[in-house]
Design a protein around this motif. Sequence first.
Motif, PDB file in Angstrom:
ATOM      1  N   SER A 246      78.055  26.338 -53.020  1.00  0.00           N
ATOM      2  CA  SER A 246      76.834  25.061 -53.747  1.00  0.00           C
ATOM      3  C   SER A 246      76.229  24.562 -52.593  1.00  0.00           C
ATOM      4  O   SER A 246      75.168  23.918 -53.598  1.00  0.00           O
ATOM      5  CB  SER A 246      78.873  24.141 -54.519  1.00  0.00           C
ATOM      6  OG  SER A 246      79.128  23.578 -53.983  1.00  0.00           O
ATOM      7  N   ILE A 247      76.589  23.534 -51.956  1.00  0.00           N
ATOM      8  CA  ILE A 247      75.645  23.387 -51.048  1.00  0.00           C
ATOM      9  C   ILE A 247      74.355  23.812 -50.554  1.00  0.00           C
ATOM     10  O   ILE A 247      73.328  23.296 -50.648  1.00  0.00           O
ATOM     11  CB  ILE A 247      76.590  22.878 -49.786  1.00  0.00           C
ATOM     12  CG1 ILE A 247      78.026  21.806 -49.738  1.00  0.00           C
ATOM     13  CG2 ILE A 247      75.286  22.632 -48.389  1.00  0.00           C
ATOM     14  CD1 ILE A 247      78.223  21.404 -48.544  1.00  0.00           C
ATOM     15  N   ILE A 248      74.110  25.113 -50.221  1.00  0.00           N
ATOM     16  CA  ILE A 248      73.429  26.046 -49.853  1.00  0.00           C
ATOM     17  C   ILE A 248      72.034  25.835 -50.871  1.00  0.00           C
ATOM     18  O   ILE A 248      71.384  25.779 -51.144  1.00  0.00           O
ATOM     19  CB  ILE A 248      73.736  26.937 -48.889  1.00  0.00           C
ATOM     20  CG1 ILE A 248      74.585  26.814 -48.256  1.00  0.00           C
ATOM     21  CG2 ILE A 248      72.448  27.920 -48.546  1.00  0.00           C
ATOM     22  CD1 ILE A 248      73.238  26.013 -46.928  1.00  0.00           C
ATOM     23  N   ALA A 249      72.735  26.313 -52.576  1.00  0.00           N
ATOM     24  CA  ALA A 249      72.185  26.310 -52.857  1.00  0.00           C
ATOM     25  C   ALA A 249      71.148  25.392 -53.715  1.00  0.00           C
ATOM     26  O   ALA A 249      70.318  25.132 -53.849  1.00  0.00           O
ATOM     27  CB  ALA A 249      73.337  26.802 -54.101  1.00  0.00           C
ATOM     28  N   ILE A 251      69.692  23.182 -51.763  1.00  0.00           N
ATOM     29  CA  ILE A 251      69.122  23.268 -50.502  1.00  0.00           C
ATOM     30  C   ILE A 251      67.931  23.811 -50.979  1.00  0.00           C
ATOM     31  O   ILE A 251      66.402  23.461 -50.739  1.00  0.00           O
ATOM     32  CB  ILE A 251      69.683  23.135 -48.416  1.00  0.00           C
ATOM     33  CG1 ILE A 251      70.544  21.485 -49.218  1.00  0.00           C
ATOM     34  CG2 ILE A 251      68.350  23.823 -47.837  1.00  0.00           C
ATOM     35  CD1 ILE A 251      70.932  21.938 -47.199  1.00  0.00           C
ATOM     36  N   ILE A 252      68.382  25.131 -50.876  1.00  0.00           N
ATOM     37  CA  ILE A 252      67.358  25.952 -51.413  1.00  0.00           C
ATOM     38  C   ILE A 252      66.596  25.095 -52.212  1.00  0.00           C
ATOM     39  O   ILE A 252      65.599  25.574 -53.179  1.00  0.00           O
ATOM     40  CB  ILE A 252      67.976  27.547 -51.540  1.00  0.00           C
ATOM     41  CG1 ILE A 252      68.682  28.027 -50.071  1.00  0.00           C
ATOM     42  CG2 ILE A 252      66.850  28.588 -52.589  1.00  0.00           C
ATOM     43  CD1 ILE A 252      69.155  29.355 -51.052  1.00  0.00           C
ATOM     44  N   GLN A 253      67.766  25.000 -53.604  1.00  0.00           N
ATOM     45  CA  GLN A 253      66.704  24.355 -55.050  1.00  0.00           C
ATOM     46  C   GLN A 253      65.543  23.371 -54.518  1.00  0.00           C
ATOM     47  O   GLN A 253      64.041  22.830 -55.141  1.00  0.00           O
ATOM     48  CB  GLN A 253      67.613  24.068 -55.649  1.00  0.00           C
ATOM     49  CG  GLN A 253      67.443  22.969 -56.826  1.00  0.00           C
ATOM     50  CD  GLN A 253      68.041  22.124 -57.718  1.00  0.00           C
ATOM     51  OE1 GLN A 253      68.725  21.348 -57.869  1.00  0.00           O
ATOM     52  NE2 GLN A 253      68.221  23.287 -59.181  1.00  0.00           N
ATOM     53  N   VAL A 254      66.130  22.550 -53.435  1.00  0.00           N
ATOM     54  CA  VAL A 254      65.485  21.351 -53.122  1.00  0.00           C
ATOM     55  C   VAL A 254      64.070  21.634 -52.300  1.00  0.00           C
ATOM     56  O   VAL A 254      63.286  21.077 -52.560  1.00  0.00           O
ATOM     57  CB  VAL A 254      66.522  20.150 -52.088  1.00  0.00           C
ATOM     58  CG1 VAL A 254      65.591  19.894 -50.931  1.00  0.00           C
ATOM     59  CG2 VAL A 254      67.400  19.405 -52.545  1.00  0.00           C
ATOM     60  N   ARG A 255      64.440  23.005 -51.880  1.00  0.00           N
ATOM     61  CA  ARG A 255      63.319  23.298 -50.767  1.00  0.00           C
ATOM     62  C   ARG A 255      62.563  23.867 -51.396  1.00  0.00           C
ATOM     63  O   ARG A 255      60.775  24.014 -50.564  1.00  0.00           O
ATOM     64  CB  ARG A 255      64.486  24.619 -49.591  1.00  0.00           C
ATOM     65  CG  ARG A 255      63.286  25.388 -48.474  1.00  0.00           C
ATOM     66  CD  ARG A 255      63.815  26.597 -48.175  1.00  0.00           C
ATOM     67  NE  ARG A 255      63.954  27.227 -46.850  1.00  0.00           N
ATOM     68  CZ  ARG A 255      64.356  28.092 -46.432  1.00  0.00           C
ATOM     69  NH1 ARG A 255      64.643  29.054 -47.100  1.00  0.00           N
ATOM     70  NH2 ARG A 255      64.460  28.421 -45.148  1.00  0.00           N
TER      71      ARG A 255
END
Length: 260
Positions: A246-249, A251-255
């Motif tokens: 959930s955290i990396i998802a 971050i990918i969204q923000v990226r």
Amino acid sequence: MSEILKEALRGINRGETIALVTIVGTKGSTPREVGAKMVVGKDGLISGTIGGGITEAKVIEETKQALREGKGKLLTYHLTKEAAALDEGATCGGDMKVFIDVLQPKEEILIFGAGHISVYVSKLAKMVGFKVTIIDDRKEFANQDRFPEADEIIAEDTEKALRNLNIAPSTYIIIVTRGHLKDEEVLASVVRSNAAYIGMIGSCKKNATVFQHLEEQGISQDELAKVYAPIGIDIKAQTPEEIAVSIIAEIIQVRRKKEI
């Protein structure tokens, strides 16, 4: 020439997105030859020249737009007799092709805390292309055996670690320490940075308490509003592995939003 390339590298190492502009083709009379370069930042020229004058000014404006878009481009300029009269050092009749190469710094995730969730966050972050740095003052947790894929492990307290860390717009910060007091300490130290992302683990109630304490220390609501807390996309995650996803998802969204 080498100094211009060194300046480009220095900008990238500072975490800046910069552009390397190169003359890749000429025809007729032009103020500079093929291979001439300059380095341009979001605020304008940093180093070098491709001839000066009006043409260079136009290229710099195009480059600043390329930096905002995050995409390189190939441009062609033809200098007319009228333009040459206004362009110091230019000669009319020449064509010049210029390539703008947008250079992005390596994106980095700083993980504050070396507990169970961090183990899986580190692995996933590395899988999706981030440089990974682990920060925790407990050497029995912050070590290469526990985080074999990490690029850097800092077994020091937050204050000492931050002295040697460069937080840039290409930096993503994850706060998952061993307790809310430590989380609060880290957040207070990084909330005013220009990081692309700051996320802190914890329940809504716990995070509200941390935010209240920081407001009492003079940190504004606007500054706190940029913090992702509770951290991660809401997928009803329960296990450390699911929480890491959930955290990396998130971050990918923000990226990806940064690239739009």
